[in-house]
Design a protein around this motif. Structure first.
Motif, mmCIF file in Angstrom:
data_model
loop_
_atom_site.group_PDB
_atom_site.id
_atom_site.type_symbol
_atom_site.label_atom_id
_atom_site.label_comp_id
_atom_site.label_asym_id
_atom_site.label_seq_id
_atom_site.Cartn_x
_atom_site.Cartn_y
_atom_site.Cartn_z
ATOM 1 N N HIS A 1 44.684 50.985 -21.674
ATOM 2 C CA HIS A 1 43.612 51.406 -22.572
ATOM 3 C C HIS A 1 44.184 51.922 -23.889
ATOM 4 O O HIS A 1 43.629 51.672 -24.968
ATOM 5 N N GLU A 2 45.283 52.656 -23.813
ATOM 6 C CA GLU A 2 45.906 53.185 -25.032
ATOM 7 C C GLU A 2 46.330 52.061 -25.962
ATOM 8 O O GLU A 2 46.175 52.150 -27.194
ATOM 9 N N ARG A 3 46.879 50.975 -25.397
ATOM 10 C CA ARG A 3 47.298 49.852 -26.236
ATOM 11 C C ARG A 3 46.100 49.195 -26.918
ATOM 12 O O ARG A 3 46.192 48.769 -28.076
ATOM 13 N N MET B 1 40.879 60.580 -19.919
ATOM 14 C CA MET B 1 41.414 59.849 -18.771
ATOM 15 C C MET B 1 42.816 60.319 -18.439
ATOM 16 O O MET B 1 43.213 60.384 -17.272
ATOM 17 N N GLN B 2 43.593 60.662 -19.473
ATOM 18 C CA GLN B 2 44.954 61.150 -19.244
ATOM 19 C C GLN B 2 44.956 62.462 -18.465
ATOM 20 O O GLN B 2 45.914 62.762 -17.749
ATOM 21 N N ASP B 3 43.905 63.228 -18.607
ATOM 22 C CA ASP B 3 43.830 64.548 -17.971
ATOM 23 C C ASP B 3 43.275 64.507 -16.552
ATOM 24 O O ASP B 3 43.215 65.546 -15.880
ATOM 25 N N GLN B 4 42.849 63.327 -16.101
ATOM 26 C CA GLN B 4 42.254 63.246 -14.778
ATOM 27 C C GLN B 4 43.322 63.351 -13.681
ATOM 28 O O GLN B 4 44.398 62.757 -13.806
ATOM 29 N N PRO B 5 43.029 64.075 -12.593
ATOM 30 C CA PRO B 5 43.973 64.123 -11.470
ATOM 31 C C PRO B 5 44.043 62.780 -10.766
ATOM 32 O O PRO B 5 43.137 61.951 -10.888
ATOM 33 N N SER B 6 45.127 62.582 -10.045
ATOM 34 C CA SER B 6 45.281 61.327 -9.314
ATOM 35 C C SER B 6 44.224 61.223 -8.223
ATOM 36 O O SER B 6 44.072 62.138 -7.411
ATOM 37 N N ALA C 1 45.592 55.102 -9.197
ATOM 38 C CA ALA C 1 45.007 54.063 -10.038
ATOM 39 C C ALA C 1 45.090 54.370 -11.519
ATOM 40 O O ALA C 1 44.927 53.482 -12.345
ATOM 41 N N GLY C 2 45.338 55.633 -11.878
ATOM 42 C CA GLY C 2 45.182 56.010 -13.272
ATOM 43 C C GLY C 2 46.244 55.512 -14.226
ATOM 44 O O GLY C 2 45.926 55.075 -15.325
ATOM 45 N N GLY C 3 47.525 55.566 -13.844
ATOM 46 C CA GLY C 3 48.606 55.329 -14.781
ATOM 47 C C GLY C 3 48.553 54.037 -15.557
ATOM 48 O O GLY C 3 48.454 54.050 -16.795
ATOM 49 N N PRO C 4 48.635 52.896 -14.901
ATOM 50 C CA PRO C 4 48.619 51.628 -15.642
ATOM 51 C C PRO C 4 47.339 51.423 -16.440
ATOM 52 O O PRO C 4 47.379 50.934 -17.569
ATOM 53 N N THR C 5 46.205 51.802 -15.874
ATOM 54 C CA THR C 5 44.936 51.615 -16.570
ATOM 55 C C THR C 5 44.907 52.393 -17.876
ATOM 56 O O THR C 5 44.524 51.866 -18.926
#
Length: 271
Positions: free
Chosen positions: A202-204, A136-141, A194-198
């Motif tokens: 998820h990491e937490r 998910m971290q590697d996905q483009p915006s 949409a990616g950043g906060p999600t």
């Protein structure tokens, strides 16, 4: 999607075993499914609109068979409904009340699943959760079209379903899966940024599960779902009769949005 030969759906192939579709047919079925799914997600097939098998067959250049197969899968996804004597229709968008109830169900189920995952996940399942977050971290915006956020949405689905599986409670895992929350939320509007906060949320959750801390895992999941709901419903989810809302949400997206006249919520979507 480029036209396909209508005979491809019935071409004998080298299936892996009895009763399994040949690879060529499966590839066609998957392609048709993704094409129709994109039409529904992007509202090219409007919410509530009739979904004609013959019309889709002509549009996609395929026989009716893979279209029927795709619609059956989309019905299972909750994106279309089949009604007696009237065929398939795209499901309506969630209303604000419907969205609030979806999150209410998630808040009942998923924090418990996260706590159980912290207690019972296998090492292989823990590794799988970490891999999903890394992907998910590697996905483009995303840019708002289904094609741009399809992979992110699929990973979001995999993450929440993986938590359910790691709980080792089959009924709970099945209930989480059947909500199809990611599909309903992503249909509601733009997903830019949409990616950043999600991903951070998820990491937490994963950190708490890895530390075998059920209480913290439940808290992290509750926090994630609550913030996601706030991004969708900044007023707390009360019905507003379709008023327009302005402001910024936690994703740095354009906030608010207005009811589009079809009873659904239009605005930023973050799962």
């Amino acid at each position: 999607m480029p036209p396909h030969s209508s005979s491809a759906a019935g071409v004998p192939g080298d299936g892996d075993g009895p009763g399994e579709p040949p690879p060529v047919r499966q590839a066609l079925s998957d392609s048709v499914y993704e094409s129709i799914k994109a039409m529904v997600m992007d509202h090219e097939i409007a919410p509530g609109a009739r979904v004609g098998i013959d019309a889709l067959s002509r549009t996609l250049g395929v026989s009716p068979t893979p279209v029927r197969e795709a619609l059956a899968r989309l019905e299972s996804d909750g994106l279309v409904v089949k009604r007696a004597l009237s065929g398939y229709r795209a499901t309506e968008l969630l209303t604000r009340q419907g969205l609030a109830e979806l999150f209410e169900m998630r808040l009942l189920l998923e924090p418990r699943a996260a706590a159980l995952a912290a207690a019972h996940a296998t090492e292989e399942q823990l590794d799988g959760l970490e891999r999903i977050v890394e992907e998910m971290q590697d996905q483009p915006s995303p840019n708002g079209r289904y094609a741009s956020y399809r992979d992110f949405a699929a990973l979001d689905q995999r993450f929440h379903e993986a938590i359910g599986q790691a709980a080792h409670r089959p009924l709970l895992a099945d209930a989480v899966r059947r909500l199809h929350a990611h599909l309903h939320i992503f249909r509601l509007g733009d997903v830019v940024g949409a990616g950043g906060p999600t991903v951070a949320e998820h990491e937490r959750i994963v950190r708490a599960v890895l530390r075998r801390n059920p209480e913290r895992a439940a808290e992290a999941m509750t926090e994630h779902l609550t913030r996601s709901m706030e991004r969708q419903l900044p007023d707390g989810g009360e019905e507003d009769g379709g008023e327009e809302h302005d402001g910024e949400d936690g994703d740095g997206e354009d906030g608010g949005g207005e009811d589009d006249g079809r009873g659904g919520v239009a605005g930023p979507a973050t799962p």
